[in-house]
Design a protein around this motif. Structure first.
Motif, short mmCIF file in Angstrom:
data_model
loop_
_atom_site.label_atom_id
_atom_site.label_comp_id
_atom_site.label_asym_id
_atom_site.label_seq_id
_atom_site.Cartn_x
_atom_site.Cartn_y
_atom_site.Cartn_z
N MET A 46 0.76 -1.18 0.15
CA MET A 46 -0.09 0.13 -0.17
C MET A 46 0.72 1.45 0.04
SD MET A 46 -3.53 -0.62 2.25
CE MET A 46 -2.70 -1.28 3.80
N ILE A 47 1.87 1.22 0.79
CA ILE A 47 2.76 2.58 0.59
C ILE A 47 3.44 2.63 -0.82
CG2 ILE A 47 5.27 3.33 1.63
CD1 ILE A 47 4.25 2.45 4.48
N TRP A 48 3.81 1.40 -1.42
CA TRP A 48 4.46 1.57 -2.96
C TRP A 48 3.27 2.15 -3.49
CZ3 TRP A 48 2.56 -1.56 -7.07
CH2 TRP A 48 3.26 -1.32 -8.00
N GLU A 49 2.14 1.63 -3.54
CA GLU A 49 0.99 2.21 -4.29
C GLU A 49 0.64 3.71 -4.19
OE1 GLU A 49 -1.94 -1.80 -4.79
OE2 GLU A 49 -2.14 -0.17 -3.10
N LEU A 50 0.83 4.20 -2.60
CA LEU A 50 0.58 5.50 -2.57
C LEU A 50 1.64 6.24 -3.14
CD1 LEU A 50 -0.63 7.71 -0.70
CD2 LEU A 50 0.92 6.96 0.90
N VAL A 51 3.11 5.91 -3.04
CA VAL A 51 4.14 6.72 -3.73
C VAL A 51 4.01 6.87 -5.37
CG1 VAL A 51 6.38 6.88 -3.75
CG2 VAL A 51 5.61 6.24 -1.55
N MET A 53 1.05 6.66 -6.85
CA MET A 53 0.07 7.57 -7.07
C MET A 53 0.53 9.10 -7.25
SD MET A 53 -3.71 6.40 -5.76
CE MET A 53 -3.18 6.21 -3.92
N LEU A 54 1.17 9.44 -6.01
CA LEU A 54 1.83 10.58 -5.63
C LEU A 54 2.71 11.35 -6.25
CD1 LEU A 54 1.13 10.76 -1.54
CD2 LEU A 54 -0.52 11.35 -3.25
N HIS A 55 3.80 10.54 -6.68
CA HIS A 55 4.97 10.79 -7.30
C HIS A 55 5.13 9.74 -8.53
CE1 HIS A 55 8.60 12.52 -8.56
NE2 HIS A 55 9.11 13.08 -7.37
N PRO A 56 4.54 9.34 -9.49
CA PRO A 56 4.72 8.40 -10.55
C PRO A 56 6.24 8.04 -10.92
CG PRO A 56 2.96 9.80 -11.23
CD PRO A 56 3.94 10.52 -9.83
N ALA A 57 6.95 9.11 -11.11
CA ALA A 57 8.41 8.95 -11.38
C ALA A 57 9.50 8.36 -10.38
CB ALA A 57 8.90 10.15 -11.81
N ALA A 58 8.88 8.16 -9.06
CA ALA A 58 9.82 7.96 -8.12
C ALA A 58 10.01 6.55 -7.73
CB ALA A 58 9.46 8.63 -6.62
N HIS A 59 10.11 5.61 -8.70
CA HIS A 59 10.13 4.28 -8.92
C HIS A 59 11.05 3.64 -7.57
CE1 HIS A 59 7.99 4.19 -12.53
NE2 HIS A 59 9.00 5.00 -13.18
N SER A 60 12.04 4.19 -7.39
CA SER A 60 13.00 3.59 -6.58
C SER A 60 12.52 4.16 -5.22
CB SER A 60 14.56 4.08 -6.77
OG SER A 60 15.43 3.93 -5.71
N ALA A 61 12.22 5.36 -4.94
CA ALA A 61 11.67 5.54 -3.58
C ALA A 61 10.54 4.94 -3.23
CB ALA A 61 11.18 7.20 -3.54
N LEU A 65 10.52 2.89 0.20
CA LEU A 65 9.52 3.36 1.57
C LEU A 65 8.57 2.02 1.72
CD1 LEU A 65 8.76 6.86 0.07
CD2 LEU A 65 10.16 6.08 2.18
N GLY A 66 8.28 1.40 0.49
CA GLY A 66 7.13 0.33 0.64
C GLY A 66 7.88 -0.81 1.55
N PHE A 67 9.12 -1.23 1.18
CA PHE A 67 9.79 -2.22 1.80
C PHE A 67 10.10 -1.78 3.26
CE2 PHE A 67 13.80 -3.98 3.44
CZ PHE A 67 13.79 -5.44 3.23
N ALA A 68 10.52 -0.62 3.42
CA ALA A 68 10.98 -0.09 4.97
C ALA A 68 9.40 0.09 5.86
CB ALA A 68 11.38 1.33 4.73
N ALA A 90 9.38 6.14 11.19
CA ALA A 90 10.63 6.34 10.46
C ALA A 90 10.19 6.21 8.98
CB ALA A 90 11.70 5.41 11.01
N PRO A 91 9.67 5.26 8.49
CA PRO A 91 9.34 5.31 7.03
C PRO A 91 8.62 6.37 6.59
CG PRO A 91 9.10 3.25 7.75
CD PRO A 91 9.20 3.98 8.95
N VAL A 92 7.76 6.96 7.47
CA VAL A 92 6.90 8.18 7.06
C VAL A 92 7.62 9.49 6.93
CG1 VAL A 92 4.93 9.41 7.66
CG2 VAL A 92 4.89 6.96 8.32
N MET A 93 8.71 9.51 7.79
CA MET A 93 9.65 10.74 7.93
C MET A 93 10.48 10.38 6.82
SD MET A 93 8.27 12.73 10.51
CE MET A 93 9.47 13.92 10.32
N ALA A 94 10.96 9.52 6.31
CA ALA A 94 12.06 9.35 5.17
C ALA A 94 11.30 9.77 4.04
CB ALA A 94 12.19 7.86 5.12
N GLY A 95 9.96 9.76 3.77
CA GLY A 95 9.33 10.22 2.47
C GLY A 95 9.52 11.82 2.42
#
Length: 263
Positions: A46-51, A53-61, A65-68, A90-95
Motif C-alpha cells: 500500500m505504501i508502494w501504491e501510495l508513492v 500515485m503521488l509521485h509516479p516517477a519515484a520508482h526507487s523511492a 519506502l514500501g519495503f521500509a 521512521a518510513p513516514v519521515m523518510a518520505g
C-alpha cells in the motif's frame, strides 16, 4: 434495475474477493508470524501504491519506502510499544527526503497505513481472533451492502465530485449492516449493547477511509491505486476502508472500555 454495465466487473471482483478472503481468513486463524507477515506485506504494497500515485516517477523511492514500511510494521509487532512507535514513523519521515512532490499527502496517508497495520496486528494479538473477525466482517458488510444497495436502490449521490458511484442509500445500508453485525456480536461474543454503536462508528470510519482515498485518486487523476487485483484495482483500493476502521479502533480503544461489556 441497474444497467448491464454496472455489473460488468462483478465476476472478476467476486473471484478476486474470494481469493483475498481465503488468504486473509487463513492468516487470521493462524495468527502469530503468519498474520504479522501478511499485515507487513499488505502495508508495504500500500505504501508502494501510495508513492506511485503521488509521485509516479519515484520508482526507487516507492520500492524503498514500501519495503521500509512493511519491515517496520513486522518488527514493531514484536517490540515493546515505546520502541515500536518511532520505528513505525521512521518510513513516514523518510518520505520527506525521498519525495519531491505531494509530501504532505504522503505523510498523512503513510502514517495512517503503518499505524492501522500495527493496530490490526495488536488487535489480533491482544483481543483475539474473534474481535479481529468482528472488525473485518463489519468493514466487508459495509462495503458489500453499500455496493449492492447503491446499484439496486440508487438515489442521491454521497459526494459526486469525489466518488461519483457512491450513493446515500449505499452509505446508510452499510450502517444498518454494521449494526446487525454488532447485534450478532452481543449474542455470540457476550458484548453489551454498546457494540452496536461501536460497529456503526466503525462502518462510518471505514467509509471515511474509502472516501479519503477516492479524494486522493481524484486529485492525482488516477482511477485505481494500481492494477494488482482484477476487479478491485490495488490493495489500497481494497483496504482503504479497513485502514480507516482499524485506525478508529486503535484510537477508540484508548477512549472507551473495549471490547464493551467484556472482562
Amino acid at each position: 434495475m441497474s444497467s448491464t454495465s454496472n455489473w460488468s466487473d462483478l465476476v472478476a471482483r467476486a473471484v478476486s474477493g474470494v481469493a483475498m478472503v481465503a488468504v486473509g481468513l487463513g492468516a487470521i486463524v493462524a495468527g502469530g508470524l503468519w498474520f504479522a507477515a501478511l499485515i507487513a506485506v499488505v502495508c508495504g504494497v500500500m505504501i508502494w501504491e501510495l508513492v506511485r500515485m503521488l509521485h509516479p516517477a519515484a520508482h526507487s523511492a516507492a520500492l524503498q519506502l514500501g519495503f521500509a514500511g512493511g519491515a517496520a510494521v513486522l518488527a514493531a509487532l514484536y517490540l515493546p510499544g515505546g520502541l515500536a512507535l518511532p520505528l513505525l514513523l521512521a518510513p513516514v519521515m523518510a518520505g520527506i527526503a525521498l519525495l519531491k512532490h505531494n509530501r504532505a499527502l504522503y505523510l498523512v496517508f503513510a502514517a495512517m497505513i503503518v499505524l492501522a497495520s500495527f493496530g490490526m496486528g495488536k488487535l489480533r494479538g491482544d483481543w483475539g481472533m474473534e474481535w479481529l473477525l468482528w472488525l473485518v466482517v463489519t468493514v466487508v458488510v459495509t462495503d458489500v451492502l453499500g455496493y449492492f444497495a447503491g446499484r439496486f436502490i440508487g438515489g442521491p449521490k454521497f459526494w459526486p465530485r469525489v466518488s461519483p458511484k457512491k450513493t446515500w442509500s449505499g452509505t446508510v445500508a452499510g450502517w444498518i449492516g454494521a449494526g446487525i453485525v454488532g447485534g450478532i456480536c452481543m449474542i455470540v461474543l457476550g458484548a453489551n449493547v454498546q457494540i452496536i454503536g461501536v460497529s456503526v462508528a466503525v462502518s462510518m470510519a471505514s467509509q471515511i477511509g474509502d472516501i479519503s482515498e477516492s479524494a486522493v485518486k481524484r486529485k492525482m487523476g488516477v482511477k485505481d491505486s494500481s492494477n494488482l487485483i482484477p476487479g478491485h484495482g490495488g490493495l489500497m483500493d481494497r483496504f482503504d476502508g479497513m485502514l480507516g476502521a482499524a485506525l478508529f479502533v486503535l484510537i477508540a480503544g484508548q477512549l472507551i472500555a473495549f471490547p464493551p461489556g467484556i472482562g
